[in-house]
Enzyme design. Structure first.
Site, PDB file in Angstrom:
ATOM      1  N   ASP A  52     -10.061 -22.009  12.598  1.00 11.00           N
ATOM      2  CA  ASP A  52      -8.741 -21.493  12.218  1.00 11.00           C
ATOM      3  C   ASP A  52      -7.975 -22.961  12.014  1.00 11.00           C
ATOM      4  O   ASP A  52      -7.119 -22.907  10.966  1.00 11.00           O
ATOM      5  CB  ASP A  52      -7.958 -21.046  13.417  1.00 11.00           C
ATOM      6  CG  ASP A  52      -6.684 -20.333  13.181  1.00 11.00           C
ATOM      7  OD1 ASP A  52      -6.479 -19.993  12.185  1.00 11.00           O
ATOM      8  OD2 ASP A  52      -5.925 -20.422  14.229  1.00 11.00           O
ATOM      9  N   HIS A 107      -1.143 -24.703   4.204  1.00  9.77           N
ATOM     10  CA  HIS A 107       0.437 -24.784   4.338  1.00  9.77           C
ATOM     11  C   HIS A 107       0.594 -26.148   4.910  1.00  9.77           C
ATOM     12  O   HIS A 107       1.785 -26.632   4.778  1.00  9.77           O
ATOM     13  CB  HIS A 107       0.891 -23.527   4.904  1.00  9.77           C
ATOM     14  CG  HIS A 107       0.708 -23.461   6.499  1.00  9.77           C
ATOM     15  ND1 HIS A 107      -0.075 -23.161   7.186  1.00  9.77           N
ATOM     16  CD2 HIS A 107       1.727 -24.005   7.289  1.00  9.77           C
ATOM     17  CE1 HIS A 107       0.061 -23.322   8.444  1.00  9.77           C
ATOM     18  NE2 HIS A 107       1.245 -23.704   8.784  1.00  9.77           N
ATOM     19  N   LYS A 135      -4.556 -23.864  21.676  1.00 14.46           N
ATOM     20  CA  LYS A 135      -3.325 -23.186  21.909  1.00 14.46           C
ATOM     21  C   LYS A 135      -3.103 -23.286  23.457  1.00 14.46           C
ATOM     22  O   LYS A 135      -3.905 -23.595  24.312  1.00 14.46           O
ATOM     23  CB  LYS A 135      -3.854 -21.444  21.645  1.00 14.46           C
ATOM     24  CG  LYS A 135      -4.439 -21.479  20.218  1.00 14.46           C
ATOM     25  CD  LYS A 135      -3.361 -20.412  19.358  1.00 14.46           C
ATOM     26  CE  LYS A 135      -3.754 -20.334  18.165  1.00 14.46           C
ATOM     27  NZ  LYS A 135      -2.858 -20.688  17.043  1.00 14.46           N
ATOM     28  N   ARG A 155       0.854  -1.210  -0.138  1.00 14.49           N
ATOM     29  CA  ARG A 155       0.003   0.016   0.017  1.00 14.49           C
ATOM     30  C   ARG A 155       0.792   1.470   0.064  1.00 14.49           C
ATOM     31  O   ARG A 155       0.391   2.296  -0.535  1.00 14.49           O
ATOM     32  CB  ARG A 155      -0.875  -0.019   1.331  1.00 14.49           C
ATOM     33  CG  ARG A 155      -1.951  -1.033   1.158  1.00 14.49           C
ATOM     34  CD  ARG A 155      -3.107  -0.299   0.714  1.00 14.49           C
ATOM     35  NE  ARG A 155      -4.310  -1.167   0.534  1.00 14.49           N
ATOM     36  CZ  ARG A 155      -4.939  -1.898  -0.540  1.00 14.49           C
ATOM     37  NH1 ARG A 155      -4.508  -1.053  -1.815  1.00 14.49           N
ATOM     38  NH2 ARG A 155      -5.883  -2.529  -0.669  1.00 14.49           N
ATOM     39  N   GLU A 167      -0.344 -26.327  20.544  1.00 15.54           N
ATOM     40  CA  GLU A 167       0.525 -25.486  20.526  1.00 15.54           C
ATOM     41  C   GLU A 167       0.682 -24.651  21.966  1.00 15.54           C
ATOM     42  O   GLU A 167      -0.107 -24.690  22.694  1.00 15.54           O
ATOM     43  CB  GLU A 167      -0.011 -24.193  19.645  1.00 15.54           C
ATOM     44  CG  GLU A 167      -0.132 -24.629  17.876  1.00 15.54           C
ATOM     45  CD  GLU A 167      -0.561 -23.470  17.516  1.00 15.54           C
ATOM     46  OE1 GLU A 167       0.261 -22.962  16.565  1.00 15.54           O
ATOM     47  OE2 GLU A 167      -1.771 -23.093  17.188  1.00 15.54           O
ATOM     48  N   HIS A 175      -6.181 -27.344   8.176  1.00 18.15           N
ATOM     49  CA  HIS A 175      -5.099 -28.311   8.451  1.00 18.15           C
ATOM     50  C   HIS A 175      -5.614 -30.039   8.887  1.00 18.15           C
ATOM     51  O   HIS A 175      -4.947 -30.869   8.520  1.00 18.15           O
ATOM     52  CB  HIS A 175      -4.148 -27.749   9.426  1.00 18.15           C
ATOM     53  CG  HIS A 175      -3.813 -26.298   9.086  1.00 18.15           C
ATOM     54  ND1 HIS A 175      -3.612 -25.649   7.865  1.00 18.15           N
ATOM     55  CD2 HIS A 175      -3.670 -25.300   9.967  1.00 18.15           C
ATOM     56  CE1 HIS A 175      -3.306 -24.486   7.743  1.00 18.15           C
ATOM     57  NE2 HIS A 175      -3.317 -23.993   9.057  1.00 18.15           N
ATOM     58  N   LYS A 222       3.989 -29.386   4.356  1.00 20.89           N
ATOM     59  CA  LYS A 222       4.872 -29.935   5.082  1.00 20.89           C
ATOM     60  C   LYS A 222       5.317 -31.308   4.692  1.00 20.89           C
ATOM     61  O   LYS A 222       4.654 -32.014   4.318  1.00 20.89           O
ATOM     62  CB  LYS A 222       4.448 -30.006   6.276  1.00 20.89           C
ATOM     63  CG  LYS A 222       3.967 -28.828   6.972  1.00 20.89           C
ATOM     64  CD  LYS A 222       3.488 -28.905   8.592  1.00 20.89           C
ATOM     65  CE  LYS A 222       2.898 -27.786   9.008  1.00 20.89           C
ATOM     66  NZ  LYS A 222       3.731 -26.724   9.677  1.00 20.89           N
ATOM     67  N   LYS A 281      -5.373 -18.888   3.392  1.00 20.79           N
ATOM     68  CA  LYS A 281      -6.661 -19.317   3.953  1.00 20.79           C
ATOM     69  C   LYS A 281      -6.996 -17.924   4.936  1.00 20.79           C
ATOM     70  O   LYS A 281      -6.280 -17.316   5.039  1.00 20.79           O
ATOM     71  CB  LYS A 281      -6.214 -20.671   4.909  1.00 20.79           C
ATOM     72  CG  LYS A 281      -5.574 -20.453   6.239  1.00 20.79           C
ATOM     73  CD  LYS A 281      -5.514 -21.700   6.859  1.00 20.79           C
ATOM     74  CE  LYS A 281      -6.189 -21.826   8.337  1.00 20.79           C
ATOM     75  NZ  LYS A 281      -5.610 -20.953   9.208  1.00 20.79           N
TER      76      LYS A 281
END
Ligand code: BG6
Length: 491
Positions: A235, A178, A347, A45, A216, A240, A182, A148
């Site tokens: 998410d 993604h 998480k 931008r 995570e 995934h 992997k 995504k």
């Protein structure tokens, strides 16, 4: 082999580009994987001169490669890079972009557009590219990579698809997940089908249940606005984890052609039974982390805030968004009828680990008491390994068994390490869509997740809490089919 081409990177000054894409492209260049005639046009931008942008790229590389990098490669890489300011208030911005890209001496005319932009901008960018003729494939190929999430539910995904296909053929659209880049995820299929010892056991006769886990230690961080509108289910699970499940459970494709692999994944995803919302408390579990202590990257303990405190910091007072989601799924096909697949993501857990854990059934006649069931774990990250737990006689006078773990690292020291985005950017430029999502996969995934999101949004199920840095909340065991099932961890 990659044709001479230009990678047009929208959102080039964003975090993904700084941390993954630019350093990834540099590493591909260093490995000799980029064609000689290949340019990168970063689109942002702000009004930035080319020199300033090149200095910015140097900063990104310095931050990523602390031990330095090859100066010759650096010069080659820098020479490929250009910048275009796409001012949002300029009605002619795309015409100007087209004029810039029209200089074939600088920009090879096959264009790959990487849209690392806000999801609400995917369709508008494509529409404007189309309007100025930048998607026209009459002479050169034109491909568009969509980050995504592809939609936020089934209707919005279908709406986005309708807008894109007004200007693009399916073969031009690269929907990224993604995880498919992997190496360990790509390896699932080969582990299954290249080993004669697994395939005969890979079914309801021999498998008790399967766990697909992504835990995570990280929290939501700076992404509170995105995350609070999204939650763990949308998410991670919609994308995934369902992809990981599909690769674990699908039938063997006839060959490795992109359409053959995708067709098997689609079939599998479409045969997953949507959860019965009238009985949702037994099939899906959600929770939110509260303040606690996690293990930081350097191995030390760190006190961390709870999710609601993080939101408060950003001016939000309350939320029922889940940071932990566990769902029980069944696949209605002859191979898997009746076998529960427990898919969970969270998480701020005690460990960061992504794995597929498969528990086999009890051996039909137990010669000695206390025998454990066999487990096979395909660990995706941080360690890439295959672990098989078997029962073995305890040496000595007694006739008794204990569990032995055969643990084989998949990665050897000398093996090439390649980030998933590097693989996927190469695939995009090569024109290989096998590790990208077909629209039918995206739709099937939303079909599974939407009813749960809806039921949770209506607040029909309790939202539990767990302490950051701990294991799964105890109450989550409500989704297990039998009393002897339990969550697996790597440590
Ligand atoms: C992203 C999610 O898609 O995947 C993040 O938006 C998550 O919330 C990330 O942290 C996990 O990716 P990885 O490669 O670190 O397992």
């Amino acid at each position: 082999k990659i044709d001479p081409c230009t990678l047009v990177l929208f959102g080039a000054s964003g975090n993904l580009s700084r941390v993954k894409l630019m350093p990834g492209l540099f590493r591909l260049d260093a490995a000799g994987r980029l064609p000689e005639h290949m340019a990168i046009l970063s689109v942002g931008r702000s009004e930035v001169s080319r020199d300033d942008w090149l200095a910015d790229i140097k900063g990104m590389l310095d931050a990523k490669f602390k031990n330095g990098y090859d100066q010759k490669v650096f010069e080659r890489f820098i020479a490929r890079n250009h910048y275009f300011a796409n001012a949002s208030d300029d009605p002619d911005a795309y015409k100007k972009m087209s004029a810039t890209l029209g200089d074939a001496k600088i920009f090879p005319q096959n264009f790959a557009y990487f849209l690392s932009v806000r999801p609400t901008d995917f369709a508008p960018v494509v529409e404007q590219l189309s309007e100025v003729g930048l998607l026209n494939e009459s002479q050169y190929w034109r491909r568009v990579l969509i980050e995504k999430p592809f939609g936020t539910n089934l209707p919005s995904a279908q709406d986005l698809q309708a807008r894109l296909t007004k200007h693009l053929k399916e073969s031009q659209i690269y929907r990224i997940d993604h995880y498919l880049g992997k190496s360990a995820v790509q390896g699932i299929m080969l582990t299954r089908f290249a080993n004669a010892i697994f395939e005969p056991l890979w079914n309801k006769e021999h498998i008790d249940h399967v766990q697909i886990t992504n835990n995570e230690t990280l929290g939501v961080g700076e992404r509170t606005t995105f995350y609070d509108a999204t939650g763990a289910l949308r998410d991670m699970m919609q994308s995934h984890l369902l992809q990981t499940l599909a690769l674990t459970a699908m039938e063997k494709p006839a060959d490795l052609k992109p359409e053959s692999i995708r067709a098997e994944k689609v079939k599998l995803l479409q045969s997953i039974r949507p959860v019965d919302v009238s009985n949702i408390n037994k099939q899906a579990f959600r929770a939110q982390y509260k303040a606690g202590r996690v293990c930081a990257a350097d191995g030390h303990g760190e006190n961390v805030q709870g999710y609601l405190e993080e939101l408060k910091r950003d001016g939000v007072d309350s939320s029922i968004t889940e940071t932990y989601a566990a769902v029980k799924l069944f696949i209605d096909n002859p191979r898997w009828q009746g076998v529960p697949f427990y898919v969970r993501t969270a998480k701020r857990m005690h460990e960061g680990n992504t794995a597929i854990s498969i528990r086999f059934k009890k051996s039909p006649m137990q010669l000695v008491e206390g025998q454990h069931q066999n487990w096979l774990t395909i660990n995706i990250q941080p360690r890439e390994c295959i672990k098989l737990e078997i029962e073995s006689k305890i040496p000595g006078l007694d006739i008794a068994t204990r569990t032995l773990s055969i643990d084989a690292p998949q990665r050897q020291k000398e093996d090439e390490t390649i980030d998933s985005y590097e693989t996927l950017m190469l695939n995009l430029m090569e024109g290989d869509p096998s590790q990208y999502l077909h629209i039918s996969e995206v739709e099937a995934q939303w079909r599974l997740v939407d009813p749960i999101v809806k039921a949770w949004a209506a607040d029909k199920t309790p939202l539990h809490q767990y302490t950051a840095g701990n294991r799964d909340p105890e109450e989550s065991s409500v989704i297990f089919e039998t009393k002897d099932q339990f969550w697996r961890y790597s440590i």
